[in-house]
Scaffold this motif. Structure first.
Motif, PDB file in Angstrom:
ATOM      1  N   THR A  75      -7.707 -14.390  -1.006  1.00 38.54           N
ATOM      2  CA  THR A  75      -7.419 -13.667   0.240  1.00 38.54           C
ATOM      3  C   THR A  75      -6.148 -12.827   0.141  1.00 38.54           C
ATOM      4  O   THR A  75      -5.937 -11.945   0.973  1.00 38.54           O
ATOM      5  CB  THR A  75      -7.286 -14.641   1.420  1.00 38.54           C
ATOM      6  OG1 THR A  75      -6.260 -15.600   1.124  1.00 38.54           O
ATOM      7  CG2 THR A  75      -8.601 -15.359   1.686  1.00 38.54           C
ATOM      8  N   ASP A  76      -5.325 -13.067  -0.869  1.00 38.08           N
ATOM      9  CA  ASP A  76      -4.092 -12.293  -1.032  1.00 38.08           C
ATOM     10  C   ASP A  76      -4.104 -11.446  -2.309  1.00 38.08           C
ATOM     11  O   ASP A  76      -3.086 -10.920  -2.722  1.00 38.08           O
ATOM     12  CB  ASP A  76      -2.877 -13.225  -1.045  1.00 38.08           C
ATOM     13  CG  ASP A  76      -2.942 -14.248  -2.172  1.00 38.08           C
ATOM     14  OD1 ASP A  76      -4.015 -14.392  -2.807  1.00 38.08           O
ATOM     15  OD2 ASP A  76      -1.919 -14.906  -2.427  1.00 38.08           O
ATOM     16  N   PRO A  78      -5.745  -8.310  -5.058  1.00 39.72           N
ATOM     17  CA  PRO A  78      -5.959  -6.859  -5.011  1.00 39.72           C
ATOM     18  C   PRO A  78      -7.239  -6.446  -4.280  1.00 39.72           C
ATOM     19  O   PRO A  78      -7.252  -5.421  -3.600  1.00 39.72           O
ATOM     20  CB  PRO A  78      -6.025  -6.457  -6.484  1.00 39.72           C
ATOM     21  CG  PRO A  78      -5.306  -7.538  -7.209  1.00 39.72           C
ATOM     22  CD  PRO A  78      -5.551  -8.787  -6.424  1.00 39.72           C
ATOM     23  N   LEU A  81      -6.616  -6.746  -0.549  1.00 37.38           N
ATOM     24  CA  LEU A  81      -5.711  -5.670  -0.139  1.00 37.38           C
ATOM     25  C   LEU A  81      -6.458  -4.337  -0.042  1.00 37.38           C
ATOM     26  O   LEU A  81      -6.288  -3.584   0.924  1.00 37.38           O
ATOM     27  CB  LEU A  81      -4.548  -5.555  -1.120  1.00 37.38           C
ATOM     28  CG  LEU A  81      -3.497  -4.498  -0.803  1.00 37.38           C
ATOM     29  CD1 LEU A  81      -2.872  -4.733   0.567  1.00 37.38           C
ATOM     30  CD2 LEU A  81      -2.422  -4.484  -1.877  1.00 37.38           C
ATOM     31  N   LYS A  84      -8.561  -4.200   3.058  1.00 39.11           N
ATOM     32  CA  LYS A  84      -7.728  -3.974   4.250  1.00 39.11           C
ATOM     33  C   LYS A  84      -7.305  -2.516   4.335  1.00 39.11           C
ATOM     34  O   LYS A  84      -7.383  -1.903   5.404  1.00 39.11           O
ATOM     35  CB  LYS A  84      -6.504  -4.896   4.213  1.00 39.11           C
ATOM     36  CG  LYS A  84      -6.875  -6.353   4.402  1.00 39.11           C
ATOM     37  CD  LYS A  84      -5.686  -7.266   4.189  1.00 39.11           C
ATOM     38  CE  LYS A  84      -6.141  -8.727   4.248  1.00 39.11           C
ATOM     39  NZ  LYS A  84      -5.046  -9.651   3.925  1.00 39.11           N
ATOM     40  N   ARG A  85      -6.870  -1.957   3.218  1.00 38.16           N
ATOM     41  CA  ARG A  85      -6.398  -0.562   3.199  1.00 38.16           C
ATOM     42  C   ARG A  85      -7.503   0.428   3.536  1.00 38.16           C
ATOM     43  O   ARG A  85      -7.241   1.488   4.086  1.00 38.16           O
ATOM     44  CB  ARG A  85      -5.808  -0.220   1.842  1.00 38.16           C
ATOM     45  CG  ARG A  85      -4.464  -0.840   1.621  1.00 38.16           C
ATOM     46  CD  ARG A  85      -3.875  -0.394   0.314  1.00 38.16           C
ATOM     47  NE  ARG A  85      -2.519  -0.893   0.177  1.00 38.16           N
ATOM     48  CZ  ARG A  85      -1.855  -0.925  -0.947  1.00 38.16           C
ATOM     49  NH1 ARG A  85      -2.402  -0.462  -2.060  1.00 38.16           N
ATOM     50  NH2 ARG A  85      -0.636  -1.399  -0.996  1.00 38.16           N
ATOM     51  N   ALA A  91      -6.106  -6.647   9.054  1.00 34.14           N
ATOM     52  CA  ALA A  91      -4.992  -7.308   8.367  1.00 34.14           C
ATOM     53  C   ALA A  91      -5.193  -8.809   8.250  1.00 34.14           C
ATOM     54  O   ALA A  91      -4.739  -9.441   7.297  1.00 34.14           O
ATOM     55  CB  ALA A  91      -3.689  -7.002   9.097  1.00 34.14           C
TER      56      ALA A  91
END
Length: 114
Positions: A75-76, A78, A81, A84-85, A91
């Motif tokens: 979940t944290d 690449p 991320l 999310k981006r 977020a």
């Protein structure tokens, strides 16, 4: 192999423009061969939008065929991320698009595929 067996597709370390054809083909083959596909993103170090587009298209294809496709990834990491981006998930990881719903990690899928 039973159609209800989880088939796994590994994204590798850098899914992107150089690997999208192979990724597309692997996903299409898995969706055809099994009702359940697990996409592993555990090793992803970098990912570009072309790979995300292939994953979104695979989700649409699987859904239209009545198949399940899910992603297992930190979940944290690449991959999370990038999702999310690009607006697939918020977020907090909440799906922001229809395709965003399959990015949610499924512990049962991971356990069955292992």
């Amino acid at each position: 192999m039973s159609k209800s067996t989880w088939l796994t597709v590994d994204l590798g370390t850098e899914p992107g423009i150089k690997t999208v054809v192979a990724l597309r083909d692997a996903l299409a083959e898995a969706i055809t061969a099994s009702e359940r596909v697990l996409v592993r993103g555990d090793q992803v170090e970098r990912i570009d939008i072309s790979a995300l587009q292939i994953l979104a298209a695979a989700h649409q294809t699987a859904s239209a065929a009545g198949r399940t496709i899910t992603i297992s990834a930190p979940t944290d990491g690449p991959l999370a991320l990038a999702l999310k981006r690009t607006g697939f998930v918020g977020a907090d990881g909440t799906p922001q698009t229809r395709e965003g719903a399959f990015w949610t990690f499924s512990p049962a899928a991971k356990d069955e595929a292992a």
